[in-house]
Design a protein around this motif. Sequence first.
Motif, PDB file in Angstrom:
ATOM      1  N   PRO A  34       0.737  -1.174  -0.085  1.00  0.00           N
ATOM      2  CA  PRO A  34      -0.080  -0.036   0.113  1.00  0.00           C
ATOM      3  C   PRO A  34       1.035   1.165   0.031  1.00  0.00           C
ATOM      4  CG  PRO A  34      -0.143  -1.113   2.187  1.00  0.00           C
ATOM      5  CD  PRO A  34       0.812  -2.058   1.273  1.00  0.00           C
ATOM      6  N   ALA A  35       0.327   2.397  -0.549  1.00  0.00           N
ATOM      7  CA  ALA A  35       0.737   3.683  -0.614  1.00  0.00           C
ATOM      8  C   ALA A  35      -0.064   4.724  -0.136  1.00  0.00           C
ATOM      9  CB  ALA A  35       1.413   3.973  -1.894  1.00  0.00           C
ATOM     10  N   PRO A  36      -0.206   4.675   1.257  1.00  0.00           N
ATOM     11  CA  PRO A  36      -1.708   5.271   1.876  1.00  0.00           C
ATOM     12  C   PRO A  36      -1.389   6.696   1.855  1.00  0.00           C
ATOM     13  CG  PRO A  36      -0.259   4.106   3.642  1.00  0.00           C
ATOM     14  CD  PRO A  36       0.365   3.631   2.261  1.00  0.00           C
ATOM     15  N   LEU A  37      -0.072   7.390   1.813  1.00  0.00           N
ATOM     16  CA  LEU A  37       0.064   8.734   1.868  1.00  0.00           C
ATOM     17  C   LEU A  37       0.449   9.200   0.590  1.00  0.00           C
ATOM     18  CD1 LEU A  37       1.511   9.336   5.391  1.00  0.00           C
ATOM     19  CD2 LEU A  37      -0.969   9.839   4.665  1.00  0.00           C
ATOM     20  N   PRO A 251       0.162   1.995   9.013  1.00  0.00           N
ATOM     21  CA  PRO A 251      -0.478   2.409   7.746  1.00  0.00           C
ATOM     22  C   PRO A 251      -0.569   0.976   6.995  1.00  0.00           C
ATOM     23  CG  PRO A 251       1.676   3.288   7.815  1.00  0.00           C
ATOM     24  CD  PRO A 251       1.182   2.781   9.324  1.00  0.00           C
TER      25      PRO A 251
END
Lengths: 254, 496
Positions: A34-37, A251
Amino acid sequence: MTVETVIYAGLLYVAFVVLVGGLVYRVTLYALTPAPLRIPTMPAPRTRRGIAARMAREIMLFASLFRGDKWAWIWSYLFHMSLLLVLLQHLRYVLVPVPAWVRIISPWGSDAAFVLVVALAGLLGRRLLIARVRFITAPSDYLMLVLLLVIAVTGTLMRFVDRVNIVGFKAFILGVMALKLHALPFAPLIMVHVALVAALMLIFPFSKLLHAPGILFSPTRNQVDNSRLEAQGVGEPREVAAPVAAPQVSPRQL
Amino acid sequence: MSEAIAPPVGDYVPVPRLREGAMRDVKSFKASANHQSALGFPETLVNDWRERAVQRLGELVEGSRALRVYLDSCVKCGACTDKCHYFLGTGDPRNMPVARQDLLRRVYRRYFTWAGRWLPWLVGATDLTEDVLDAWYTYYHQCSQCRRCSVFCPLGIDTAEISMAAREILDCVGVGQKYCNEIIGKVHKIGNNLGLPEPALRNTLDGLEEDVRDQTGVDVRFPLDVVGAEVLLITPSADFFAEPHIDGLIGYAKVFHQAGISWTLSSEASEAANFAMFIGSYAQMVKVAQRVRAAALALGVKRIVVGECGHAWRVAYAFWGTLIGPLDFLDPRYPRPQHICEVTEGLIARGALKLDPSANDDKIVTFHDSCNVARATRMGDRPGGQLAIPRAVIRSVCAHFVDMDPATIGDRTFCCGGGGGLLTDDLLALRVQGALPRMQALTAAVAEHQVTHMAAICAICKSQFSKVLPYYGLPRDMVVSVHQLVGDAIVLGAKE
Ligand code: SF4
Ligand code: SF4
């Protein structure tokens, strides 16, 4: 059937499986992580189309490197472009019939081999001569350049100094591809060349050579600048609206 | 702590000689047990620190595509090596961005990659030893997470992501940094970085109202906790009393007053800063940001405007959507959230403010792009608005504006030297030396254009410059808030 034939065929199969399997594994991991930000390096494009253009500039022109270090850009750009030409030229050894465009670029491919050698020497020279770059270099960084250099030099020698039985070699390669072994003609240069190429394929998924697929997944370059709902209700809506998390969430749980 | 000495400004000698170990002993103070426990981190170095650190590293890599891709992809091209102000100012090769990343990358390779497990000497992989942990603490607290290096990296590798991860790992094994962790604790307990409780805040604001009334004869309000106001202003707490920040706050108040926008501050969220970003703690970042959402809902505001603060604007602009979004309870006709410079520029553009730029005629102003604003956010509708809008605001309130060397502004701007949780006196030596590239550009602008003031839109930048300018023979009051310039030029009460 000689022992070399079997060894080389085996080596190529293993190298191919490791390269493809390793890359698929790595790329899958990149895609699934994931790349949440949102962290694009600004100013960044506000649309997917803009991102396509940004990525194209990075991949085809090495735009950031150009801003960062002109000499590194020159050597690296020459290296990658000549490598590309040489690889395309090599298609003539694996395709029957050889497509017309491969025939057309073939002579350039041979010239590019010289550029390739010069560029690799330039990269190696930089690494040895600039104290800052030497400081960050591990043995594997030198080794990889030397490996590429030997591959390029043996390839060039075969073509211009010691012409080898390329017809016999193509038969061997086609045999490998068709899972029907043909004898490998005995020629030390080509055997060194091919063995080192196989080594490079084996190293690829375990080393910094992963920068090739890596750049496609680099969030600072491939993210759209759309993290704010736009004024006047125009513009794209947010893609992610992650749940408002309880404080102790990390995250990776999102 | 070594003594802080400014390196000679010289003429642009961009790349220093390597001075290995030059900054090895410059360490910021470690967090005490209560600073650590207030954030839920172990109080001191845990016994099984090695296992825990490796485990946390693994978790972080699994949770962050940036981290995973960046730890794999560096080709050691060296393009970033001369881009970090801390390297340029100190010559310590460990302050070259790639070398900084390698401190973590080597350990990652050792425990998580095939090559590092079997051939560590070949690929430069290292065991996680006490020395390595110590080097992490030292050099990841010599990175201001300014992301200048990422601009020039062919792979876009963002050292800030790596330094945030390293600090998170350090916190998780019990080795936190005092400055950041103490401050985050204060935010949880009191509501702002400075530990200013509600009555003191109210007092300060009342005092400001009086001051402005005395000076201008106009009743400019500084409202606190006003339910039903249109705008909630979230601003760094330095704006409440430190110079030159406070003149910026007066500027915001005059803008709102003159535009007739009802606004309020919140005692619950009396702080824009979110230092949790600096320590790479996602959980803390959510918790700190949550206050803003809660305050906005409780006060029933329609808009959230963020004051002059670099990293806070990054968190607000780029992260709030993920951390506390969606902000769909706010008025969709305005950006959610909005920067104070966007507000002011919009008002100026439609003639809603009467300005008298001659109030700033005694100044020749330049502008310092704060790294987080320039490289991590936007203002307005167009890419690059974060660079254009503050300049547009300055130009409309000030007749004399010049830019510094183009290689040191815009997305290539140099950090002030105090960002990313390093604005502490225990790191003064680093801060002074790290300011060198900015000071070189400023000194050149002073010589060439007789620049008298440098405006900024970040509380950290302003504090840092006030501190380090004298080391370079420049007056400390050279640094001003953009909204100080605005506030001085606004003609109050002229609109009828
Ligand atoms: S510019 Fe990027 S790829 Fe090159 S050495 Fe620095 S971090 Fe590595
Ligand atoms: S983020 Fe900034 S401070 Fe950190 S290594 Fe890169 S240039 Fe240096």
